[in-house]
Enzyme design. Structure first.
Site, PDB file in Angstrom:
ATOM      1  N   TYR A 170       3.113   8.581   4.792  1.00 26.95           N
ATOM      2  CA  TYR A 170       3.340   7.612   3.698  1.00 26.95           C
ATOM      3  C   TYR A 170       2.032   6.895   3.318  1.00 26.95           C
ATOM      4  O   TYR A 170       1.714   6.740   2.135  1.00 26.95           O
ATOM      5  CB  TYR A 170       4.400   6.605   4.155  1.00 26.95           C
ATOM      6  CG  TYR A 170       4.779   5.545   3.154  1.00 26.95           C
ATOM      7  CD1 TYR A 170       5.646   5.826   2.100  1.00 26.95           C
ATOM      8  CD2 TYR A 170       4.304   4.236   3.281  1.00 26.95           C
ATOM      9  CE1 TYR A 170       6.017   4.837   1.195  1.00 26.95           C
ATOM     10  CE2 TYR A 170       4.672   3.246   2.389  1.00 26.95           C
ATOM     11  CZ  TYR A 170       5.527   3.549   1.339  1.00 26.95           C
ATOM     12  OH  TYR A 170       5.894   2.570   0.456  1.00 26.95           O
ATOM     13  N   LYS A 174       0.188   6.958  -0.225  1.00 27.34           N
ATOM     14  CA  LYS A 174      -0.002   5.756  -1.038  1.00 27.34           C
ATOM     15  C   LYS A 174      -1.480   5.482  -1.315  1.00 27.34           C
ATOM     16  O   LYS A 174      -1.818   4.879  -2.347  1.00 27.34           O
ATOM     17  CB  LYS A 174       0.669   4.550  -0.357  1.00 27.34           C
ATOM     18  CG  LYS A 174       2.191   4.604  -0.394  1.00 27.34           C
ATOM     19  CD  LYS A 174       2.721   4.940  -1.776  1.00 27.34           C
ATOM     20  CE  LYS A 174       4.063   4.347  -2.095  1.00 27.34           C
ATOM     21  NZ  LYS A 174       4.562   4.771  -3.424  1.00 27.34           N
TER      22      LYS A 174
END
Ligand SMILES: NC(=O)c1ccc[n+]([C@@H]2O[C@H](COP(=O)([O-])OP(=O)(O)OC[C@H]3O[C@@H](n4cnc5c(N)ncnc54)[C@H](O)[C@@H]3O)[C@@H](O)[C@H]2O)c1
Length: 307
Positions: A170, A174
């Site tokens: 993640y 991001k």
């Protein structure tokens, strides 16, 4: 309702729940017509359903205009079709909000390759696919001598900006969203398309997967115009403003909105430097220079390790 986004058409991905639902409601509140995209998957990206319908109904109940789209942003043909849907339905595209997201957390030694691929697919491949479709549309307008202005608003996160234990997939995704934003801002500047990234916050299904998480709250459960520190729609007014004509001068920026605070994020900047007077560095001697001139006195302040 205001007229700030009157006449504009928006696509918001992952708008069936949480932050995306908040963005879709806010854009509609200011007059935009919204394609509410949502795959309707679980928070880890499994399955599909028509969760977009609820947001569309909420917008309609408040006097706005929206249509649902149930597509997967990580699927090339589907991502392109959702952008074409806005143009086909309403003849234009002004705003693309890339918001869809999932999590599959775990320390790296526990993470599967499938967890990596799924998270990268939704957070990186998805926004890249929808942005490419939108960019091709705006570029074709420019080539035809027409107004090609537009807005892309991507979604990053604290994990991508400063790291977070258990989120190598993640956090990498991001951080990639920031690279995508900075580069798209350069590529699309000539067309009058601004590209920015928002770092939102809110008690959503995603934060609900974390230990000691606050109770999940959907934006429409909070009375309009009241303040809730964990409102998933907390960043939505900033998104709506970035989407407006007034924000034409803002591009290539990363803006976090946490509670009632707006934070302009500043990225990599050159720090201390040292030169070797035109000579190649010597590995056995460079440590002294790095300790004294780069990190200060013997690396003070750096992370130390002991067993
Ligand atoms: N909640 C926070 O505090 C926080 C903080 C920083 C960033 N974010 C980011 O905000 C965004 C929204 O997350 P949220 O917290 O509202 O979670 P959420 O689960 O409430 O909403 C995410 C939505 O995306 C949809 N979605 C998932 N995969 C999709 C796909 N392949 N195609 C289309 N839709 C898909 C889901 O069905 C869901 O409705 C995410 O990008 C997330 O990473 C959230």
């Amino acid at each position: 309702m205001s007229e700030m986004l009157e006449g504009k058409v928006a696509v918001v991905t992952g708008a069936g729940h949480g932050i995306g639902r908040g963005h879709a409601l806010e854009l509609a509140r200011h007059g935009a017509w919204v394609v509410v995209n949502d795959l309707g998957s679980s928070v880890t990206g499994e399955g599909s359903s028509k969760d977009a319908d609820l947001t569309v109904e909420l917008i309609a109940a408040r006097g706005g205009i929206a249509i649902p789209d149930y597509g997967d942003v990580a699927d090339e043909a589907v991502a392109e079709a959702m952008v074409e849907r806005a143009i086909g339905e309403w003849g234009r595209l002004d705003i693309l909000v890339n918001n869809a997201g999932i999590v599959r957390d775990g320390a790296i030694w526990n993470l599967t390759t499938a967890a990596w691929d799924a998270v990268m697919g939704v957070h990186v491949r998805g926004p890249w696919l929808t942005s490419r479709a939108a960019a091709r549309h705006w570029r074709s307008l420019d080539k035809a001598g027409r107004d090609s202005r537009g807005r892309i608003i991507n979604t990053t996160s604290g994990a991508g900006l400063v790291g977070n234990f258990g989120q190598t997939n993640y956090a990498t995704a991001k951080a990639a969203v920031v690279g995508l934003t900075l580069t798209l801002a350069l590529e699309l500047n000539r067309l009058g398309v601004t590209v920015n990234a928002i770092g939102p916050a809110g008690a959503t299904r995603i934060t609900g997967t974390m230990p000691n998480a606050p109770t999940v709250v959907e934006p429409d459960e909070i009375p309009e115009d009241s303040f809730h520190p964990l409102d998933p729609a907390g960043s939505s007014p900033v998104v709506a403003w970035l989407a407006s004509d007034e924000a034409q001068y803002v591009t290539g920026q990363v803006i976090r909105v946490i509670g009632d605070h707006i934070h302009l994020m500043r990225g990599w900047q050159e720090g201390a430097s040292a030169s070797n007077a035109g000579k190649r560095w010597d590995a056995t001697k460079v440590g002294d220079v790095i300790a004294s001139q780069i990190f200060g006195t013997q690396g003070r302040g750096l992370q130390t390790w002991s067993r």
